[in-house]
Design an enzyme around this catalytic site. Sequence first.
Site, PDB file in Angstrom:
ATOM      1  N   PRO A  43       9.771  67.338  34.795  1.00 25.95           N
ATOM      2  CA  PRO A  43      10.452  68.633  34.881  1.00 25.95           C
ATOM      3  C   PRO A  43      11.955  68.477  34.983  1.00 25.95           C
ATOM      4  CG  PRO A  43       9.503  68.056  37.008  1.00 25.95           C
ATOM      5  CD  PRO A  43       9.040  67.006  36.033  1.00 25.95           C
ATOM      6  N   ASP A  44      12.674  69.371  34.286  1.00 24.38           N
ATOM      7  CA  ASP A  44      14.125  69.411  34.490  1.00 24.38           C
ATOM      8  C   ASP A  44      14.477  70.572  35.414  1.00 24.38           C
ATOM      9  OD1 ASP A  44      13.875  71.617  32.870  1.00 24.38           O
ATOM     10  OD2 ASP A  44      15.592  71.127  31.612  1.00 24.38           O
ATOM     11  N   PHE A  45      13.456  71.177  36.022  1.00 25.14           N
ATOM     12  CA  PHE A  45      13.663  72.203  37.043  1.00 25.14           C
ATOM     13  C   PHE A  45      14.511  73.352  36.509  1.00 25.14           C
ATOM     14  CE2 PHE A  45      14.025  67.983  39.377  1.00 25.14           C
ATOM     15  CZ  PHE A  45      12.655  67.830  39.471  1.00 25.14           C
ATOM     16  N   ARG A  46      14.159  73.872  35.351  1.00 24.62           N
ATOM     17  CA  ARG A  46      15.026  74.855  34.688  1.00 24.62           C
ATOM     18  C   ARG A  46      15.136  76.168  35.440  1.00 24.62           C
ATOM     19  NH1 ARG A  46      17.448  73.701  30.351  1.00 24.62           N
ATOM     20  NH2 ARG A  46      16.844  71.863  29.226  1.00 24.62           N
ATOM     21  N   ASN A 117      19.567  60.422  33.206  1.00 20.80           N
ATOM     22  CA  ASN A 117      18.167  60.383  33.619  1.00 20.80           C
ATOM     23  C   ASN A 117      17.830  59.106  34.382  1.00 20.80           C
ATOM     24  OD1 ASN A 117      17.902  62.819  32.305  1.00 20.80           O
ATOM     25  ND2 ASN A 117      17.136  61.899  30.419  1.00 20.80           N
ATOM     26  N   ASP A 119      14.483  58.154  34.600  1.00 21.34           N
ATOM     27  CA  ASP A 119      13.068  57.951  34.283  1.00 21.34           C
ATOM     28  C   ASP A 119      12.781  56.686  33.483  1.00 21.34           C
ATOM     29  OD1 ASP A 119      13.848  58.693  31.608  1.00 21.34           O
ATOM     30  OD2 ASP A 119      13.523  60.797  32.125  1.00 21.34           O
ATOM     31  N   HIS A 136      23.341  57.491  36.691  1.00 19.51           N
ATOM     32  CA  HIS A 136      22.777  57.792  38.005  1.00 19.51           C
ATOM     33  C   HIS A 136      21.688  56.809  38.410  1.00 19.51           C
ATOM     34  CE1 HIS A 136      24.146  62.159  37.028  1.00 19.51           C
ATOM     35  NE2 HIS A 136      25.141  61.408  37.458  1.00 19.51           N
TER      36      HIS A 136
END
Length: 301
Positions: A43-46, A117, A119, A136
Amino acid sequence: MGSSSSKSASYTEADLVSGLQEGKFKNIVIMCGAGISTNAGIPDFRTPSAGLYFKLRKYNLPYPEAVFEGSYFHRNPLPFFGLIRELFPSTLTPTTTHKFFSLLNQKGILRRIYTQNIDALEYLAGVPEDKIVEAHGSFQSSYCTACKKTYDLKWLKTEIFTPDKNDGVPKCEDCQGVVRPNVVLFGEALPNRFWVNITPDFEACDLLLVFGTSLVVSPFNTLVGKPGSAVPRVYINMTKPGSSGSMLGWFLNLAANVDFTRSSDMVMLGDCDQTVQGICNKLDWKEQLDKVEVNNLEDIS
């Protein structure tokens, strides 16, 4: 192909396609964010409706964004790992956009990927480690906060998703210290590799591709201003540059004034994978894209 171009600037998709077909670009730099990984199940938590407040409530955080802060992690790492366990998929497989990055590398025209990202999907897509700058940090590696022993992604994934054996927090096999992923939390310094590559990479850059990032987080968003004024900059995302659609951005009220109106700019609003597929179809690269071999997390020994 699932995208719409903003023609406020003169650079067009046809220009991009012809430039790639004619071999004009030898040093492509990519900047990318969470929007390229949503089709992998991350999820990119939109929107705030993703329920993060609800998921975090049981941890009694002083404020929700504390879960992303390095200082709070040192005091209590349980909420961070709990959030990762609840929101991230149990397996990771690169998307079409990640495969496109790998294809550009195979063609010898990718200079560097700057990713926000954590991930590690760029690695799983087959992009060499030296071509990736993780602004990051990443889950690709982790380390014990006590003795500094290092661990790989597969080990960390196993530990995160078996909370019954470690009380929800990965522990070092040697000293039982807390093992954390090599990611940058708020309040922590960005890795040195981010800083040392910027000048040579962006001086050489002859095409900047920006995927899946709203460009509201500094200093990452300052990189878009580094290429020369004549260098094409192509922005591909669901939301306009400078407009945060992420849940983290919503938490922190993030926004930025990012200018993508110069004559060498193009903004393409839409799903990254669909946009990439459309571009590759026009390049007659579809078969090559489909043949890019990727790993998922279970393939890593």
